[in-house]
Design an enzyme around this catalytic site. Structure first.
Site, PDB file in Angstrom:
ATOM      1  N   ASP A  81      65.588  21.492 117.857  1.00  0.00           N
ATOM      2  CA  ASP A  81      65.360  20.724 119.164  1.00  0.00           C
ATOM      3  C   ASP A  81      65.307  19.053 118.331  1.00  0.00           C
ATOM      4  O   ASP A  81      64.990  18.889 117.404  1.00  0.00           O
ATOM      5  CB  ASP A  81      63.780  21.095 119.424  1.00  0.00           C
ATOM      6  CG  ASP A  81      63.857  22.304 119.714  1.00  0.00           C
ATOM      7  OD1 ASP A  81      64.471  22.826 120.786  1.00  0.00           O
ATOM      8  OD2 ASP A  81      63.081  23.080 119.323  1.00  0.00           O
ATOM      9  N   ASP A  92      69.849  23.095 120.981  1.00  0.00           N
ATOM     10  CA  ASP A  92      68.724  23.758 121.181  1.00  0.00           C
ATOM     11  C   ASP A  92      68.111  22.986 122.328  1.00  0.00           C
ATOM     12  O   ASP A  92      68.631  22.414 123.227  1.00  0.00           O
ATOM     13  CB  ASP A  92      67.913  24.272 119.929  1.00  0.00           C
ATOM     14  CG  ASP A  92      66.911  25.190 120.346  1.00  0.00           C
ATOM     15  OD1 ASP A  92      66.693  25.878 121.554  1.00  0.00           O
ATOM     16  OD2 ASP A  92      65.962  25.673 119.438  1.00  0.00           O
ATOM     17  N   ASP A  98      60.342  20.439 122.699  1.00  0.00           N
ATOM     18  CA  ASP A  98      59.715  21.661 122.943  1.00  0.00           C
ATOM     19  C   ASP A  98      58.057  21.156 122.380  1.00  0.00           C
ATOM     20  O   ASP A  98      57.704  20.406 121.458  1.00  0.00           O
ATOM     21  CB  ASP A  98      60.104  22.743 121.906  1.00  0.00           C
ATOM     22  CG  ASP A  98      61.234  23.193 122.419  1.00  0.00           C
ATOM     23  OD1 ASP A  98      61.659  23.102 123.570  1.00  0.00           O
ATOM     24  OD2 ASP A  98      61.607  24.450 121.743  1.00  0.00           O
ATOM     25  N   ARG A 126      64.981  23.948 132.878  1.00  0.00           N
ATOM     26  CA  ARG A 126      63.862  23.791 132.030  1.00  0.00           C
ATOM     27  C   ARG A 126      63.410  22.040 131.956  1.00  0.00           C
ATOM     28  O   ARG A 126      63.331  21.690 131.137  1.00  0.00           O
ATOM     29  CB  ARG A 126      64.082  23.876 130.640  1.00  0.00           C
ATOM     30  CG  ARG A 126      64.271  25.436 130.452  1.00  0.00           C
ATOM     31  CD  ARG A 126      64.344  26.119 128.759  1.00  0.00           C
ATOM     32  NE  ARG A 126      64.686  27.362 128.572  1.00  0.00           N
ATOM     33  CZ  ARG A 126      64.667  27.865 127.614  1.00  0.00           C
ATOM     34  NH1 ARG A 126      64.414  27.426 126.458  1.00  0.00           N
ATOM     35  NH2 ARG A 126      64.988  29.161 127.401  1.00  0.00           N
TER      36      ARG A 126
END
Length: 439
Positions: free
Chosen positions: A219, A258, A262, A317
């Site tokens: 990430d 990715d 996060d 997302r």
């Protein structure tokens, strides 16, 4: 309120979004005071989202001269992070720092050969029934694992507590880096452009789905078990490596990205303001698992605020939420034809999405803005789609009755400063969000 204060002077919203030059010209009072402002010592304002709760977020604002660093390369950046332990520190980033400046080949284990990897693990040669976990160290998969470990060690940078990382000027940032904000408190990241890291060595999993799949790591930024984190005026992008330019192998996209951000594993008290998230697929994940073992550490945490961010040309997302009390207001979402959804409603999530604006292309229904993964009530009021007030829950339920959503998140956000009219959000956010705008 329609103004903010800076060294006791009043600055209108128009000045703030117009850029540093206009800001300095507009400030009244002693010239020396205006010129003396150092954004690296800014702290999060009282009441500005979840990161202002409790002790607030000050980053490295209290750093003494010995703990202020200016860095221009990856080695210097990692050295600055490590210096001084958890004493307050400021790291100023000049220019674009490439974490993999020597290229992916420099990270490959001796003997690793991608063509040999493709030949051995193709569905025709290997099949789709067995994963690669038992492959020995000297196999193509074993060599891939060593190569991946080399990249992991190289591109991840651990951020200590009480740190401010800030870009200098309009063109500062990182390419190919993975910022790890793990198990620490009080971090500020501002005014930086992050080009998403590419996984140089994705793994083929024959058992992932009906056709197998490529799985990638890294990430751009991870907030893992950390508290009081403020991410402000950054740009997150796939940049020169968009998924649209990626090849396919074994009939599947060779995925090398990715997430962009996060927030997981009990992280708490995070504010993301005035950022741009763009050109990405799986963008932001809050809470990484439905499993009960993970849930035990996430319940009551994952409190995150998103405001005045631009979410542009994303697939999904923005964010996907599990467990957390997430407040998303005054954001602008601009979709393209690849759009899947913006808000993912996950296990025990408590999302409040208000006063946002959505710009959707012809043929994309407002029903897609919300995606139900689990039955978790949410609040979604005063949102505009293509300039029209839209009840996102009602539209979703009318068009997707098999995934009915319930209204009422069960809590009311109080940690908000400026709340702009939703109709004005596109103009305000598009002019003010992203890197290069912090004086």
């Amino acid at each position: 309120m329609n103004a903010q204060t800076w060294h006791g002077h009043v600055i209108t919203r128009a000045m703030a979004v117009a850029g540093c030059a206009a800001l300095v010209l507009a400030v009244t009072g002693p010239t020396a005071q205006a010129k003396g402002h150092d954004a690296a010592r800014d702290t999060l304002a009282t009441g500005d989202g979840w990161a202002s709760d409790g002790t607030g977020t000050t980053g490295g604002a209290a750093a003494d001269a010995a703990h202020v660093h200016t860095v221009t390369d990856w080695a210097g950046f990692k050295a600055a992070l490590a210096a001084g332990g958890t004493a307050p520190k400021i790291i100023k980033v000049k220019g674009t720092i490439d974490a993999v400046s020597e290229g992916c080949d420099s990270l490959a284990a001796p003997g690793y050969d991608f063509d040999a990897y493709l030949a051995k693990y193709s569905p025709e040669a290997w099949g789709l029934d067995t994963d690669l976990s038992a492959e020995p160290a000297d196999s193509p998969e074993g060599l891939r694992r060593v190569s991946a470990a080399n990249q992991d060690q190289t591109i991840k940078a651990n951020v200590p507590a009480n740190t401010t990382i800030i870009g200098v000027g309009k063109n500062a940032g990182f390419k190919g880096a993975s910022l790890q904000i793990k198990a620490v408190d009080n971090v500020i990241v501002r005014n930086l452009t992050f080009e998403s890291p590419i996984d140089c060595f994705p793994q083929w999993d024959p058992t992932d789905g009906d056709k197998g799949n490529w799985n990638s790591e890294y990430d751009t930024a991870v907030v893992y078990g950390s508290t009081h984190v403020w991410l402000d005026h950054n740009t997150f992008t796939d940049g020169s490596h968009p998924d649209s330019a990626a090849p396919t192998y074994f009939g599947m996209l060779y995925q090398q990205h990715d997430g962009e951000l996060d927030i997981v594993r009990g992280a708490n008290y995070v504010t993301a303001s005035w950022n741009v998230f763009t050109e990405h697929d799986k963008t932001i994940l809050i809470g990484n698992s439905d499993s009960e073992s993970t849930a035990a550490g996430d319940r009551g945490k994952l409190k995150v605020t998103f405001h005045h961010n631009l979410f542009s040309d994303l697939v999904e997302r923005a964010p996907r939420v599990r467990f957390g009390q997430v407040d998303s207001y005054n954001n602008h979402f601009v979709a393209n034809d690849d759009y899947a959804y913006s808000f993912g409603i996950g296990k025990e999530s408590q999302l409040v999405a208000e006063h946002n604006a959505f710009t959707l292309p012809a043929g994309i229904s407002a029903a897609k803005v919300l995606k139900r993964w689990n039955v978790s009530p949410l609040t979604a009021a005063d949102n505009y789609v293509n300039g029209k007030l839209t009840d996102l829950i009602a539209v979703h339920n009318a068009e997707i009755p098999a995934e009915t959503l319930e209204s009422g998140a069960g809590w009311t956000p109080t940690l908000r400063t400026q709340v702009d009219p939703a109709r004005k959000v596109p103009g305000i956010v598009d002019r003010g969000a992203g890197a290069g705008r912090v004086c």
